[in-house]
Design a protein around this motif. Sequence first.
Motif, PDB file in Angstrom:
ATOM      1  N   THR A 347       0.824  -1.206   0.000  1.00 56.40           N
ATOM      2  CA  THR A 347       0.000   0.000   0.000  1.00 56.40           C
ATOM      3  C   THR A 347       0.857   1.255   0.000  1.00 56.40           C
ATOM      4  N   LEU A 348       1.906   1.267   0.803  1.00 55.32           N
ATOM      5  CA  LEU A 348       2.777   2.437   0.861  1.00 55.32           C
ATOM      6  C   LEU A 348       3.555   2.615  -0.442  1.00 55.32           C
ATOM      7  N   GLU A 349       3.984   1.535  -1.067  1.00 54.95           N
ATOM      8  CA  GLU A 349       4.681   1.645  -2.341  1.00 54.95           C
ATOM      9  C   GLU A 349       3.764   2.216  -3.422  1.00 54.95           C
ATOM     10  N   ALA A 350       2.474   1.852  -3.353  1.00 61.58           N
ATOM     11  CA  ALA A 350       1.524   2.387  -4.326  1.00 61.58           C
ATOM     12  C   ALA A 350       1.253   3.868  -4.077  1.00 61.58           C
ATOM     13  N   MET A 351       1.214   4.265  -2.833  1.00 61.68           N
ATOM     14  CA  MET A 351       0.950   5.667  -2.505  1.00 61.68           C
ATOM     15  C   MET A 351       2.175   6.546  -2.695  1.00 61.68           C
ATOM     16  N   LEU A 352       3.347   6.021  -2.360  1.00 67.46           N
ATOM     17  CA  LEU A 352       4.576   6.817  -2.353  1.00 67.46           C
ATOM     18  C   LEU A 352       5.630   6.103  -3.197  1.00 67.46           C
ATOM     19  N   PRO A 353       5.423   6.009  -4.504  1.00 73.52           N
ATOM     20  CA  PRO A 353       6.297   5.186  -5.344  1.00 73.52           C
ATOM     21  C   PRO A 353       7.722   5.697  -5.438  1.00 73.52           C
ATOM     22  N   ARG A 354       7.962   6.965  -5.137  1.00 70.27           N
ATOM     23  CA  ARG A 354       9.312   7.515  -5.256  1.00 70.27           C
ATOM     24  C   ARG A 354      10.159   7.213  -4.028  1.00 70.27           C
ATOM     25  N   THR A 355       9.506   6.729  -2.961  1.00 68.94           N
ATOM     26  CA  THR A 355      10.247   6.459  -1.735  1.00 68.94           C
ATOM     27  C   THR A 355      10.936   5.106  -1.831  1.00 68.94           C
ATOM     28  N   ARG A 356      12.180   5.033  -1.392  1.00 71.43           N
ATOM     29  CA  ARG A 356      12.936   3.782  -1.414  1.00 71.43           C
ATOM     30  C   ARG A 356      12.180   2.697  -0.647  1.00 71.43           C
ATOM     31  N   VAL A 357      12.087   1.486  -1.205  1.00 69.23           N
ATOM     32  CA  VAL A 357      11.353   0.396  -0.553  1.00 69.23           C
ATOM     33  C   VAL A 357      12.193  -0.174   0.561  1.00 69.23           C
ATOM     34  N   GLY A 358      11.529  -0.801   1.509  1.00 67.45           N
ATOM     35  CA  GLY A 358      12.210  -1.431   2.628  1.00 67.45           C
ATOM     36  C   GLY A 358      12.679  -2.833   2.271  1.00 67.45           C
ATOM     37  N   ARG A 359      13.106  -3.568   3.273  1.00 74.37           N
ATOM     38  CA  ARG A 359      13.719  -4.868   3.041  1.00 74.37           C
ATOM     39  C   ARG A 359      12.751  -6.032   3.229  1.00 74.37           C
ATOM     40  N   LEU A 360      11.463  -5.737   3.482  1.00 80.07           N
ATOM     41  CA  LEU A 360      10.496  -6.835   3.626  1.00 80.07           C
ATOM     42  C   LEU A 360      10.375  -7.575   2.303  1.00 80.07           C
ATOM     43  N   SER A 361      10.183  -8.871   2.369  1.00 78.33           N
ATOM     44  CA  SER A 361      10.013  -9.667   1.147  1.00 78.33           C
ATOM     45  C   SER A 361       8.790 -10.553   1.295  1.00 78.33           C
TER      46      SER A 361
END
Length: 361
Positions: A347-361
């Motif tokens: 959800t956060l990646e969809a809302m804030l696509p320019r922000t570096r993603v975390g390490r969760l897989s």
Amino acid sequence: MVIDLRSDTVTQPTPAMREAMYHAEVGDDVYGEDPTVNRLQELAAQRLGKEAALFVTSGTMGNTTAMLTHVPRGAAAIVGDQAHIYRYEGGGAARLGGIQLWVVPNQPDGGFDQEQLAAAITDESDEHTPPTALLCLENTHNRCGGRALSLEQMTALCGLAHARGLKVHVDGARIFNAAVALGVPVSQLVAEADSVMFCPSKGLSAPVGSLLVGSRDFIERARWVRKVLGGGLRQAGILAAAGIVALEQMVERLAEDHAHARLLAEGLADLPQVKLDAQRVQTNIVIFRLQDGERVLPEERCAEFLVRLKDEGVLLSSMGNGLLRAVSHYGIERPHIEMALLAIKRTLEAMLPRTRVGRLS
């Protein structure tokens, strides 16, 4: 499947609770004749080291009943600026009892600075201010992230209040979470308090009800107040039966909820869009903010996040001003936490696509 982390009030009664409710022996509690209510009250008083207890419908009713019992009309009760009593109980003490809530800032852990607290206490020598009759503590503290006040803090704050002639009431909605987290018997943790309210209907998973405990004289007076508030129930043993199971079977497992909350907090803290100090998570409550780079997201964007996350099958709650809350509880296991973290990440990646993603897989 919906993973509901809004609150530990959403817990479902256990099979043992449902069985106990079905077979509960009942009577008219207004007459004091419901044997199951009486047993629950005796058990609650014994567990918290007090003389007597009173079954009430909710934590708000328990807190309001305590305040109306302790505080004369026109007097003051000290509460924290982040306290549940101050923020979430409809001003009941003022509306119904003419009690002035005197607000003192909470410390980050939900306690008080003793100098600030002492300065807030007044007596009848000054005709300009209402005399202070009561200090209200909260343990664990909801808006302070489920932090538990230590035995030393509880003893010191109660001692200060008593030295100035005040009574002390503890909003202990989650007092058993505090005791488990601290490794201290709950009776020892509240030994110096004059009254305590706790909620079997939160982490202990009972469907309805709270308990107010204190001295026998206090409970006798509180029973009258409960009646005035409309809280005199009849065959309430059906509800009380679940409370008995909660106290007998559900306390020690609270440690599981604390472990799941820490797992959630550590996963959230690993996301660059989340502002959270996972080391501060002590019990079953996780409070955090969202951020885009260095900018904390405003309330309206947080509301959008909650709506999007709901579509992913995960429910969190807003505490206002950009604060979001997740609460672990009975029925939530490690796989649910892991699934929730992945949904939050998507959800956060969809809302804030320019922000570096975390390490969760």
